[in-house]
Design a protein around this motif. Structure first.
Motif, PDB file in Angstrom:
ATOM      1  N   ASP A  73       0.814  -1.224   0.000  1.00  0.00           N
ATOM      2  CA  ASP A  73       0.000   0.000   0.000  1.00  0.00           C
ATOM      3  C   ASP A  73       0.844   1.269   0.000  1.00  0.00           C
ATOM      4  O   ASP A  73       0.319   2.376   0.103  1.00  0.00           O
ATOM      5  CB  ASP A  73      -0.980   0.012   1.170  1.00  0.00           C
ATOM      6  CG  ASP A  73      -0.302   0.035   2.537  1.00  0.00           C
ATOM      7  OD1 ASP A  73       0.909   0.352   2.617  1.00  0.00           O
ATOM      8  OD2 ASP A  73      -0.973  -0.279   3.535  1.00  0.00           O
ATOM      9  N   SER A  76       0.309   4.526   2.056  1.00  0.00           N
ATOM     10  CA  SER A  76      -0.528   5.634   1.588  1.00  0.00           C
ATOM     11  C   SER A  76      -2.000   5.253   1.591  1.00  0.00           C
ATOM     12  O   SER A  76      -2.371   4.155   1.157  1.00  0.00           O
ATOM     13  CB  SER A  76      -0.109   6.041   0.174  1.00  0.00           C
ATOM     14  OG  SER A  76      -1.056   6.890  -0.430  1.00  0.00           O
ATOM     15  N   GLU A  77      -2.842   6.175   2.028  1.00  0.00           N
ATOM     16  CA  GLU A  77      -4.278   5.938   1.995  1.00  0.00           C
ATOM     17  C   GLU A  77      -4.782   5.734   0.568  1.00  0.00           C
ATOM     18  O   GLU A  77      -5.727   4.975   0.338  1.00  0.00           O
ATOM     19  CB  GLU A  77      -5.038   7.106   2.638  1.00  0.00           C
ATOM     20  CG  GLU A  77      -4.817   7.260   4.135  1.00  0.00           C
ATOM     21  CD  GLU A  77      -3.724   8.253   4.474  1.00  0.00           C
ATOM     22  OE1 GLU A  77      -3.954   9.075   5.382  1.00  0.00           O
ATOM     23  OE2 GLU A  77      -2.641   8.203   3.840  1.00  0.00           O
ATOM     24  N   THR A  78      -4.177   6.425  -0.382  1.00  0.00           N
ATOM     25  CA  THR A  78      -4.654   6.347  -1.760  1.00  0.00           C
ATOM     26  C   THR A  78      -4.383   4.988  -2.403  1.00  0.00           C
ATOM     27  O   THR A  78      -5.045   4.622  -3.368  1.00  0.00           O
ATOM     28  CB  THR A  78      -4.016   7.452  -2.631  1.00  0.00           C
ATOM     29  OG1 THR A  78      -2.594   7.299  -2.603  1.00  0.00           O
ATOM     30  CG2 THR A  78      -4.395   8.827  -2.123  1.00  0.00           C
ATOM     31  N   GLU A  79      -3.406   4.247  -1.878  1.00  0.00           N
ATOM     32  CA  GLU A  79      -3.090   2.918  -2.411  1.00  0.00           C
ATOM     33  C   GLU A  79      -3.694   1.799  -1.576  1.00  0.00           C
ATOM     34  O   GLU A  79      -3.588   0.621  -1.933  1.00  0.00           O
ATOM     35  CB  GLU A  79      -1.568   2.730  -2.469  1.00  0.00           C
ATOM     36  CG  GLU A  79      -0.838   3.738  -3.335  1.00  0.00           C
ATOM     37  CD  GLU A  79      -1.229   3.626  -4.789  1.00  0.00           C
ATOM     38  OE1 GLU A  79      -1.501   2.503  -5.247  1.00  0.00           O
ATOM     39  OE2 GLU A  79      -1.272   4.668  -5.469  1.00  0.00           O
ATOM     40  N   THR A  81      -6.843   0.888  -0.784  1.00  0.00           N
ATOM     41  CA  THR A  81      -7.970   0.111  -1.304  1.00  0.00           C
ATOM     42  C   THR A  81      -7.492  -0.980  -2.253  1.00  0.00           C
ATOM     43  O   THR A  81      -7.909  -2.145  -2.159  1.00  0.00           O
ATOM     44  CB  THR A  81      -8.970   1.032  -2.032  1.00  0.00           C
ATOM     45  OG1 THR A  81      -9.514   1.965  -1.093  1.00  0.00           O
ATOM     46  CG2 THR A  81     -10.102   0.221  -2.650  1.00  0.00           C
ATOM     47  N   THR A  82      -6.608  -0.605  -3.173  1.00  0.00           N
ATOM     48  CA  THR A  82      -6.086  -1.579  -4.136  1.00  0.00           C
ATOM     49  C   THR A  82      -5.341  -2.704  -3.434  1.00  0.00           C
ATOM     50  O   THR A  82      -5.492  -3.889  -3.774  1.00  0.00           O
ATOM     51  CB  THR A  82      -5.161  -0.889  -5.153  1.00  0.00           C
ATOM     52  OG1 THR A  82      -5.887   0.119  -5.841  1.00  0.00           O
ATOM     53  CG2 THR A  82      -4.606  -1.883  -6.154  1.00  0.00           C
ATOM     54  N   PRO A 104      -3.630   4.012   6.080  1.00  0.00           N
ATOM     55  CA  PRO A 104      -4.139   2.918   5.256  1.00  0.00           C
ATOM     56  C   PRO A 104      -5.087   1.985   6.008  1.00  0.00           C
ATOM     57  O   PRO A 104      -5.988   1.405   5.402  1.00  0.00           O
ATOM     58  CB  PRO A 104      -2.862   2.187   4.840  1.00  0.00           C
ATOM     59  CG  PRO A 104      -1.817   3.249   4.835  1.00  0.00           C
ATOM     60  CD  PRO A 104      -2.159   4.125   6.003  1.00  0.00           C
ATOM     61  N   VAL A 107      -8.690   3.032   5.762  1.00  0.00           N
ATOM     62  CA  VAL A 107      -9.278   2.742   4.453  1.00  0.00           C
ATOM     63  C   VAL A 107      -9.497   1.243   4.269  1.00  0.00           C
ATOM     64  O   VAL A 107     -10.551   0.811   3.767  1.00  0.00           O
ATOM     65  CB  VAL A 107      -8.367   3.285   3.331  1.00  0.00           C
ATOM     66  CG1 VAL A 107      -8.926   2.918   1.959  1.00  0.00           C
ATOM     67  CG2 VAL A 107      -8.198   4.798   3.454  1.00  0.00           C
ATOM     68  N   SER A 108      -8.518   0.436   4.669  1.00  0.00           N
ATOM     69  CA  SER A 108      -8.534  -0.998   4.377  1.00  0.00           C
ATOM     70  C   SER A 108      -9.380  -1.815   5.347  1.00  0.00           C
ATOM     71  O   SER A 108     -10.033  -2.782   4.938  1.00  0.00           O
ATOM     72  CB  SER A 108      -7.106  -1.544   4.388  1.00  0.00           C
ATOM     73  OG  SER A 108      -6.295  -0.899   3.446  1.00  0.00           O
ATOM     74  N   THR A 171      -0.871  13.322   9.313  1.00  0.00           N
ATOM     75  CA  THR A 171      -1.351  11.983   8.961  1.00  0.00           C
ATOM     76  C   THR A 171      -2.159  11.463  10.147  1.00  0.00           C
ATOM     77  O   THR A 171      -2.009  11.975  11.270  1.00  0.00           O
ATOM     78  CB  THR A 171      -0.185  11.012   8.693  1.00  0.00           C
ATOM     79  OG1 THR A 171       0.544  10.792   9.925  1.00  0.00           O
ATOM     80  CG2 THR A 171       0.750  11.553   7.611  1.00  0.00           C
ATOM     81  N   GLU A 200       4.548  15.988   3.230  1.00  0.00           N
ATOM     82  CA  GLU A 200       5.026  16.237   1.872  1.00  0.00           C
ATOM     83  C   GLU A 200       5.872  17.503   1.762  1.00  0.00           C
ATOM     84  O   GLU A 200       6.279  17.895   0.665  1.00  0.00           O
ATOM     85  CB  GLU A 200       3.842  16.357   0.906  1.00  0.00           C
ATOM     86  CG  GLU A 200       2.984  15.111   0.808  1.00  0.00           C
ATOM     87  CD  GLU A 200       2.000  14.977   1.953  1.00  0.00           C
ATOM     88  OE1 GLU A 200       1.827  15.972   2.712  1.00  0.00           O
ATOM     89  OE2 GLU A 200       1.413  13.900   2.121  1.00  0.00           O
TER      90      GLU A 200
END
Length: 376
Positions: A73, A76-79, A81-82, A104, A107-108, A171, A200
């Motif tokens: 992942d 990262s939160e954006t990765e 789900t995948t 993460p 989200v997961s 975060t 960032e």
């Protein structure tokens, strides 16, 4: 009902695919940062999972074959789900070690809950995670209520520390840790300033000047080593001479690679012990180094313990449990690992709150001991 878990179609019954020897193959996934920033922390845990699986397969003690499944992942939160969906969609995955980071996890974990798939984290420490009723989420580590309180207790006991600045990295992990640290320091009667600097951020010069101009005696950084490295460098350049302390997200040798001598003297807390220093973990550390060519890192031993706990429950359930059966077994387990005894309350929260201190000394992260030993 806590055990009345919604289960995705086709995910409830799980018997594993056949292996060459006629037994079944069962997969255990690890979700964490295996690429991108903070990959060092992810790889520490991944190797712990892999070692437990390799040893179980080589032992000959089980009539099933285990296989490692990587769910990257990138922290990262954006990765997330995948990564989670990849594990969910493989019917041979019966449990997940992770997610590693708090963001993460938010989200997961709901996705794992819907699939009835146990997610046992060795390192996601935001206190609110177990309050959100994800369904199958278990935390096998003390949360940041323990870590933030330990930081506050330590700084309150240091001579000349009357004011502290707490900076989070915006975060879920950093904000949760900062909140607890601020509360603990305030309760101890210390003047506290709280600021946020996004992870960032490219140039930490302004943030470093803010710290120095505030005149605080100490700084708590709630974030990861990838950001603390350049931040510590700018703090040194700006003339900061107070006490610096950060949490488990910064406890990685890469911090020293990034910051050089600017990391010297920084304190680090972690609800993880040092496998290379603890006498009871010496054999594990030796096997780990033989397998991977380097010493165990942050949460390596904890990830190893969690994986062995999962394997033990799979065997107890006859070697072919459904996802729901395995989650229920883990939720009610009392398992003695190398690092601690694992047991969970009704919310999936870990029952122990031990926190350990480290310090960067002569370019090495040195183990100082538990909170009681360090605070005296």
């Amino acid at each position: 009902m806590r055990l009345a878990i919604p289960v995705a179609a086709g995910a409830l019954l799980l018997t594993g695919c056949s292996s060459d020897d006629g037994g079944s193959t069962i997969k255990i996934a690890y979700q964490g940062p295996l690429s991108g920033q903070n990959v060092g922390l992810g790889e520490n845990m991944e190797r712990g999972v892999q070692l437990a699986i390799n040893e179980a397969n080589a032992s000959g003690d089980y009539d099933f074959e285990l296989e490692y499944f990587a769910a990257d992942d990138q922290g990262s939160e954006t990765e997330a789900t995948t990564a989670a969906q990849s594990a969910i969609d493989d019917p041979d995955v019966v449990a997940v070690v992770g997610p590693a980071f708090s963001g993460p996890t938010e989200v997961s974990a709901p996705l794992y809950g819907q699939a009835g798939l146990a997610a046992v984290t060795p390192s996601a420490t935001n206190p609110t995670l177990t309050e959100q009723d994800f369904g199958t989420f278990l935390r096998a580590v003390p949360n940041d209520n323990a870590q933030g309180s330990a930081m506050a207790e330590f700084l309150a006991g240091q001579d000349g520390v009357d004011s502290v600045m707490v900076i989070d990295d915006v975060t879920p992990y950093g904000e949760g840790l900062a909140e607890v640290a601020v509360a603990g320091l305030t309760e101890a009667g210390i003047d506290v300033e709280h600021d946020s600097v996004p992870a960032e951020t490219v140039d930490y010069s302004n943030a470093a000047r803010t710290v120095v101009e505030s005149g605080v005696d100490a700084l708590v950084y709630a974030g990861y080593y990838e950001a603390l490295g350049p931040f510590a460098t700018r703090l040194q350049e700006a003339g900061f001479d107070g006490i610096g302390i950060s949490g488990d997200g910064s406890k990685d040798e890469e911090l020293i690679n990034l910051a050089g001598d600017a990391a010297e003297g920084w304190y680090l807390t972690c609800p993880c012990t040092d496998a290379a220093e603890e006498e009871g973990l010496a054999d594990f550390a030796e096997r780990y180094e033989e397998e991977f060519g380097l010493a165990p890192g942050t949460y390596s031993a904890e990830a190893y313990d969690i994986t062995n706990m999962i394997i033990a429950q799979i065997a107890e359930l006859g070697g072919a449990p459904s996802r729901e059966e395995l989650y229920n077994a883990l939720a009610g387990v009392e398992y003695q690992g190398l690092t601690k005894t694992f047991t969970f309350d009704e919310n999936g929260e870990f029952a122990n709150d031990a926190v350990f201190f480290y310090r960067v000394e002569e370019g090495v992260i040195s183990y100082l001991g538990g909170t009681d030993e360090v605070t005296g």
